[in-house]
Write an enzyme that holds these catalytic residues in place. Structure first.
Site, PDB file in Angstrom:
ATOM      1  N   ASP A   6       0.679  -1.261   0.266  1.00 43.84           N
ATOM      2  CA  ASP A   6      -0.057   0.022  -0.203  1.00 43.84           C
ATOM      3  C   ASP A   6       0.866   1.113   0.047  1.00 43.84           C
ATOM      4  O   ASP A   6       1.914   1.429   1.129  1.00 43.84           O
ATOM      5  CB  ASP A   6      -0.994  -0.406   0.996  1.00 43.84           C
ATOM      6  CG  ASP A   6      -2.382   1.206   0.983  1.00 43.84           C
ATOM      7  OD1 ASP A   6      -1.863   2.152   0.351  1.00 43.84           O
ATOM      8  OD2 ASP A   6      -3.061  -0.047   1.861  1.00 43.84           O
ATOM      9  N   HIS A   8      -0.668   4.294  -0.185  1.00 41.90           N
ATOM     10  CA  HIS A   8      -0.918   5.339   0.465  1.00 41.90           C
ATOM     11  C   HIS A   8      -0.757   5.748   1.538  1.00 41.90           C
ATOM     12  O   HIS A   8      -0.393   5.486   2.634  1.00 41.90           O
ATOM     13  CB  HIS A   8      -2.841   5.623   0.646  1.00 41.90           C
ATOM     14  CG  HIS A   8      -3.064   4.917  -0.811  1.00 41.90           C
ATOM     15  ND1 HIS A   8      -2.784   3.507  -1.000  1.00 41.90           N
ATOM     16  CD2 HIS A   8      -3.841   5.462  -1.614  1.00 41.90           C
ATOM     17  CE1 HIS A   8      -3.896   3.422  -2.441  1.00 41.90           C
ATOM     18  NE2 HIS A   8      -4.584   4.814  -2.394  1.00 41.90           N
ATOM     19  N   SER A  59      -3.923  -4.927   1.001  1.00 46.65           N
ATOM     20  CA  SER A  59      -2.878  -4.732   2.099  1.00 46.65           C
ATOM     21  C   SER A  59      -3.858  -5.242   3.520  1.00 46.65           C
ATOM     22  O   SER A  59      -2.735  -5.053   3.987  1.00 46.65           O
ATOM     23  CB  SER A  59      -2.229  -3.464   2.127  1.00 46.65           C
ATOM     24  OG  SER A  59      -3.445  -2.284   2.395  1.00 46.65           O
TER      25      SER A  59
END
Length: 119
Positions: A6, A8, A59
């Site tokens: 991930d 982000h 994730s």
């Protein structure tokens, strides 16, 4: 940190800023962080809490594996854990054995204080 798989990090960055503003010492291990990195950093600095963020449903499994690895290595009782991220829920936190779920950064600070008996 944001879990492996991930990339982000906007939410995590907000969490870090709000925790620091509330007097917490925070070690940000970044995004796409392997679960071993969470444990290594916690051990290195003597952390009280390990926080993991997952913004993708794919994730979230890394949060589950982190809890399992802490148990497997005999470290689970050494650390409190908080999970968060858009698809993460209290039900997920309960299912994987996390100590707390944070809806957002402010809730994370509140939960961390509760876990540490502060406030």
């Amino acid at each position: 940190g944001t879990v492996e798989g991930d990339v982000h990090d906007i939410g995590k960055t907000i969490v870090v800023a709000l925790f620091k503003a509330n007097g917490f010492e925070v070690y940000d291990i970044g995004r796409d962080a392997p679960l071993d990195r969470f444990i290594e950093k916690a051990e290195e600095i003597g952390a009280d809490i390990i926080g993991s963020s997952a913004l993708l449903t794919t994730s979230m499994d890394v949060q589950k594996r982190l809890e399992a690895e802490l148990k497997r290595s005999g470290l689970r009782n050494k650390y409190k854990t908080i999970v968060g991220g858009a698809p993460v829920t209290q039900r997920w936190a309960d299912r994987i054995g996390a100590d707390a779920f944070a809806e957002d950064a402010a809730d994370g600070v509140k939960k961390a204080k509760q876990l540490l008996g502060i406030d």
